[in-house]
Design a protein around this motif. Structure first.
Motif, PDB file in Angstrom:
ATOM      1  N   UNK A 256      -1.736   8.605   1.901  1.00  0.00           N
ATOM      2  CA  UNK A 256      -2.851   7.670   1.953  1.00  0.00           C
ATOM      3  C   UNK A 256      -2.423   6.280   2.376  1.00  0.00           C
ATOM      4  N   UNK A 257      -1.276   5.823   1.889  1.00  0.00           N
ATOM      5  CA  UNK A 257      -0.770   4.514   2.281  1.00  0.00           C
ATOM      6  C   UNK A 257      -0.500   4.470   3.790  1.00  0.00           C
ATOM      7  N   UNK A 258       0.146   5.542   4.287  1.00  0.00           N
ATOM      8  CA  UNK A 258       0.439   5.603   5.723  1.00  0.00           C
ATOM      9  C   UNK A 258      -0.855   5.629   6.532  1.00  0.00           C
ATOM     10  N   UNK A 259      -1.792   6.477   6.112  1.00  0.00           N
ATOM     11  CA  UNK A 259      -3.056   6.570   6.832  1.00  0.00           C
ATOM     12  C   UNK A 259      -3.840   5.269   6.808  1.00  0.00           C
ATOM     13  N   UNK A 260      -3.819   4.591   5.666  1.00  0.00           N
ATOM     14  CA  UNK A 260      -4.540   3.328   5.551  1.00  0.00           C
ATOM     15  C   UNK A 260      -3.934   2.260   6.461  1.00  0.00           C
ATOM     16  N   UNK A 261      -2.591   2.255   6.542  1.00  0.00           N
ATOM     17  CA  UNK A 261      -1.948   1.262   7.400  1.00  0.00           C
ATOM     18  C   UNK A 261      -2.194   1.567   8.880  1.00  0.00           C
ATOM     19  N   UNK A 262      -2.135   2.839   9.253  1.00  0.00           N
ATOM     20  CA  UNK A 262      -2.392   3.214  10.648  1.00  0.00           C
ATOM     21  C   UNK A 262      -3.811   2.823  11.038  1.00  0.00           C
ATOM     22  N   UNK A 263      -4.772   3.088  10.154  1.00  0.00           N
ATOM     23  CA  UNK A 263      -6.166   2.728  10.440  1.00  0.00           C
ATOM     24  C   UNK A 263      -6.308   1.216  10.610  1.00  0.00           C
ATOM     25  N   UNK A 264      -5.635   0.468   9.724  1.00  0.00           N
ATOM     26  CA  UNK A 264      -5.695  -0.988   9.820  1.00  0.00           C
ATOM     27  C   UNK A 264      -5.052  -1.493  11.104  1.00  0.00           C
ATOM     28  N   UNK A 265      -3.912  -0.903  11.485  1.00  0.00           N
ATOM     29  CA  UNK A 265      -3.240  -1.320  12.723  1.00  0.00           C
ATOM     30  C   UNK A 265      -4.123  -1.079  13.940  1.00  0.00           C
ATOM     31  N   UNK A 266      -4.869   0.023  13.933  1.00  0.00           N
ATOM     32  CA  UNK A 266      -5.702   0.367  15.077  1.00  0.00           C
ATOM     33  C   UNK A 266      -6.948  -0.514  15.145  1.00  0.00           C
ATOM     34  N   UNK A 267      -7.603  -0.709  13.998  1.00  0.00           N
ATOM     35  CA  UNK A 267      -8.877  -1.432  13.987  1.00  0.00           C
ATOM     36  C   UNK A 267      -8.712  -2.941  13.856  1.00  0.00           C
TER      37      UNK A 267
END
Length: 305
Positions: free
Chosen positions: A38-49
């Motif tokens: 979840x931490x990885x996914x949340x950071x990837x989403x933040x980096x993209x958006x």
């Protein structure tokens, strides 16, 4: 805050999963995989958006303490990791998803408390009596003359707790087919974010005048309700259960009240900072700025959007 949120989610899930005849060891195992994912996914989403907020260094995309986390990316990645572990163990995946749904909402509510201490993710200026006073250093550009702002993180916190309580009560009726509660969690949380995204003033990508996450929230609200309706009407010759109609109606009514009440923005009158709250570090035009004193923060500003 994250540690407390995860601990609360695990404790609630353990109780609900054991009530369904499951073992707490499985909850611990799923959490060990789902939380890092979840931490990885949340950071990837933040980096993209929010790529404009990523530090311009080689380690910038990994700096969760500087730039924030995206909740939808975290939920998506954590859910996929959890489902994978449940599949490997041969567990009842839909039942587990229903067990964890209210726990996720409580965890997200706890996580929003950190936004208060960091003075972030608030809404526009307001004169409502529950408006939050934001220090000039944290006010958006162009709004330095206003003192009080919408407590959007508090609105979400209250909504999450109310929705978690509603899901628990709905679960006790035994009329919702799994993973119907999880589908309502997706729809209900996203519905709240529709209104919240109309109020927030923190930096974000915009499309035709609306924040990117506004469109994400709309899509997930509709998808969650459609998923719920499909789950409840998936029996042989069985119509969509009354609980499906009630669930959708309650979410719609709650969302309207949320946006009409807590979400209704009020135009705030500018404050006279120079006379009411003189600040030597924010001089008037023509004056020389005084040296800026260090500001004490309560925790790292890893935003959870």
């Amino acid at each position: 805050m994250y540690v407390l949120a995860v601990a609360a989610a695990i404790a609630i899930t353990v109780r609900r999963w054991e009530a369904r005849g499951g073992s707490r060891e499985l909850v611990y195992e799923v959490a060990m995989w789902a939380f890092p994912a979840g931490i990885v996914g949340a950071r990837v989403y933040s980096d993209i958006t929010s790529c404009n907020l990523v530090p311009h260094t080689w380690w910038g995309p990994f700096a969760i303490w500087d730039g924030g986390l995206g909740i939808w990316g975290g939920v998506a990645a954590g859910t996929l990791a959890g489902i994978w572990r449940l599949w490997r163990r041969g567990a009842d995946i839909p039942a587990f998803m229903d067990a964890v749904a209210p726990a996720l909402l409580v965890a997200q509510a706890i996580g929003r408390v950190g936004n208060y201490f960091n003075q972030e993710l608030f809404g526009g200026p307001t004169t409502l009596p529950w408006g939050l006073e934001i220090s000039p250093a944290h006010r958006p550009a162009g709004d330095h003359q206003y003192a009080a702002f919408q407590r959007t993180f508090l609105y979400e916190l209250m909504w999450n707790l109310a929705l978690a309580w509603a899901l628990v009560l709905l679960d006790r009726t035994r009329r919702v087919r799994a993973p119907g509660l999880f589908a309502l969690y997706v729809a209900g949380y996203s519905l709240a974010r529709v209104g919240e995204e109309l109020l927030r003033v923190d930096p974000a990508h915009h499309i035709i005048g609306f924040r990117l996450n506004f469109f994400v929230a709309v899509v997930l609200t509709v998808a969650g309700l459609a998923w719920f309706a499909r789950i409840q009407g998936n029996g042989a010759g069985r119509p969509i259960a009354a609980s499906a109609r009630r669930g959708g109606a309650l979410l719609a009514a709650g969302g309207v009240l949320w946006m009409a009440g807590c979400g209704a923005s009020s135009h705030a009158a500018p404050t006279n900072e120079a006379s009411a709250h003189p600040r030597p570090d924010h001089p008037r035009r023509g004056q020389v700025a005084a040296p800026h004193s260090p500001r004490v923060t309560f925790e790292p500003s890893a935003r959870s959007s």
